[in-house]
Design a protein around this motif. Structure first.
Motif, mmCIF file in Angstrom:
data_model
loop_
_atom_site.group_PDB
_atom_site.id
_atom_site.type_symbol
_atom_site.label_atom_id
_atom_site.label_comp_id
_atom_site.label_asym_id
_atom_site.label_seq_id
_atom_site.Cartn_x
_atom_site.Cartn_y
_atom_site.Cartn_z
ATOM 1 N N ASP A 1 0.842 -1.192 0.000
ATOM 2 C CA ASP A 1 0.000 0.000 0.000
ATOM 3 C C ASP A 1 0.880 1.246 0.000
ATOM 4 N N THR B 1 -9.581 -3.329 4.557
ATOM 5 C CA THR B 1 -10.247 -2.624 3.463
ATOM 6 C C THR B 1 -9.336 -1.521 2.938
ATOM 7 N N TYR B 2 -9.429 -1.283 1.636
ATOM 8 C CA TYR B 2 -8.542 -0.325 0.973
ATOM 9 C C TYR B 2 -9.327 0.526 -0.025
ATOM 10 N N HIS B 3 -8.945 1.784 -0.105
ATOM 11 C CA HIS B 3 -9.393 2.588 -1.235
ATOM 12 C C HIS B 3 -8.406 2.359 -2.377
ATOM 13 N N SER C 1 -10.365 10.137 -7.279
ATOM 14 C CA SER C 1 -10.517 9.414 -6.027
ATOM 15 C C SER C 1 -10.690 7.918 -6.284
ATOM 16 N N PRO D 1 -14.610 1.402 -0.064
ATOM 17 C CA PRO D 1 -13.404 0.582 0.124
ATOM 18 C C PRO D 1 -13.595 -0.824 -0.438
ATOM 19 N N ARG E 1 -4.933 1.991 2.921
ATOM 20 C CA ARG E 1 -5.618 1.161 3.902
ATOM 21 C C ARG E 1 -6.600 2.009 4.708
ATOM 22 N N VAL E 2 -7.809 1.457 4.892
ATOM 23 C CA VAL E 2 -8.862 2.177 5.603
ATOM 24 C C VAL E 2 -9.055 1.637 7.005
ATOM 25 N N SER E 3 -9.122 0.307 7.164
ATOM 26 C CA SER E 3 -9.423 -0.280 8.464
ATOM 27 C C SER E 3 -8.796 -1.663 8.593
#
Length: 210
Positions: free
Chosen positions: A32, A43-45, A55, A88, A207-209
């Motif tokens: 990442d 979870t990833y954007h 975005s 995500p 990375r989101v969470s």
């Protein structure tokens, strides 16, 4: 336990260690933006490397009906925030030997971390083909039983940039040759729809969470 048996067991352990090490070198982890491997369950954007201009990814309708299509959210400086937010994505390796790490050239499934108003799976798969351009759209939903590989994607690195492609690995030794294609986007009615078979688009992962 005899010394001979201990020596044999040690040799087996060492051989397995070396095989795993060589395998890991052959398939390096996808990283990442913070330099950490992509892992299953997080979870990833999924964004362009210049993520301050465009975005992440989301779901949109194309013809006013299901299934939904994978699309890129357009976010431009100085403009109002997009009405459709980025969603995500969770990646899951196809085979157990990959552990929980997403590795280059190795197959995975991708699923949006959210529900669809179509009341169906949000897992990515190869969908219909445009009759004029011949390019295939990436949609969400269950994979047709006639071809279970339509939901397996992988990531390759070219000149330091990550590209997503559909080119499933053959796990049985007897597989039809796939019509591989790299992920790109096409503009349609103000939407940027994810397609295959065009120039390879570059991605980065935030990375989101988890």
């Amino acid at each position: 336990m005899s010394m001979k048996l201990i020596g044999s067991l040690s040799l087996v352990v060492w051989s397995l260690f070396m095989a795993t090490s060589c395998w890991a070198q052959d398939f390096p982890p996808v990283l990442d933006l913070e330099g950490n491997p992509l892992v299953s369950g997080a979870t990833y954007h999924v964004v362009p490397p210049a993520f301050d201009i465009s975005s992440g990814l989301t779901l949109v309708g194309r013809n006013g009906s299901c299934p939904f299509y994978v699309s890129q959210v357009i976010e431009t400086r100085g403009q109002p925030a997009p009405t459709v937010p980025a969603i995500p994505v969770t990646f899951t390796p196809r085979v157990a030997t990959d552990g929980n790490i997403i590795r280059e050239t190795r197959d995975f499934t991708a699923q949006f971390d959210g529900a669809s108003t179509c009341v169906q799976s949000t897992s990515w798969r190869v969908g219909e083909q445009d009759p004029e351009t011949g390019r295939r759209y990436v949609v969400v939903g269950p994979v047709p039983s006639s071809d279970s590989t339509l939901g397996y994607f992988n990531i390759v690195q070219n000149d330091g940039q990550y590209n997503i492609q559909w080119c499933p690995n053959c796990l049985t030794g007897v597989c039809p040759k796939p019509r591989c294609g790299s992920v790109d986007f096409v503009e349609e009615d103000g939407k940027r729809l994810m397609v295959l078979d065009g120039p390879a688009y570059s991605f980065a992962f935030i990375r989101v969470s988890n």
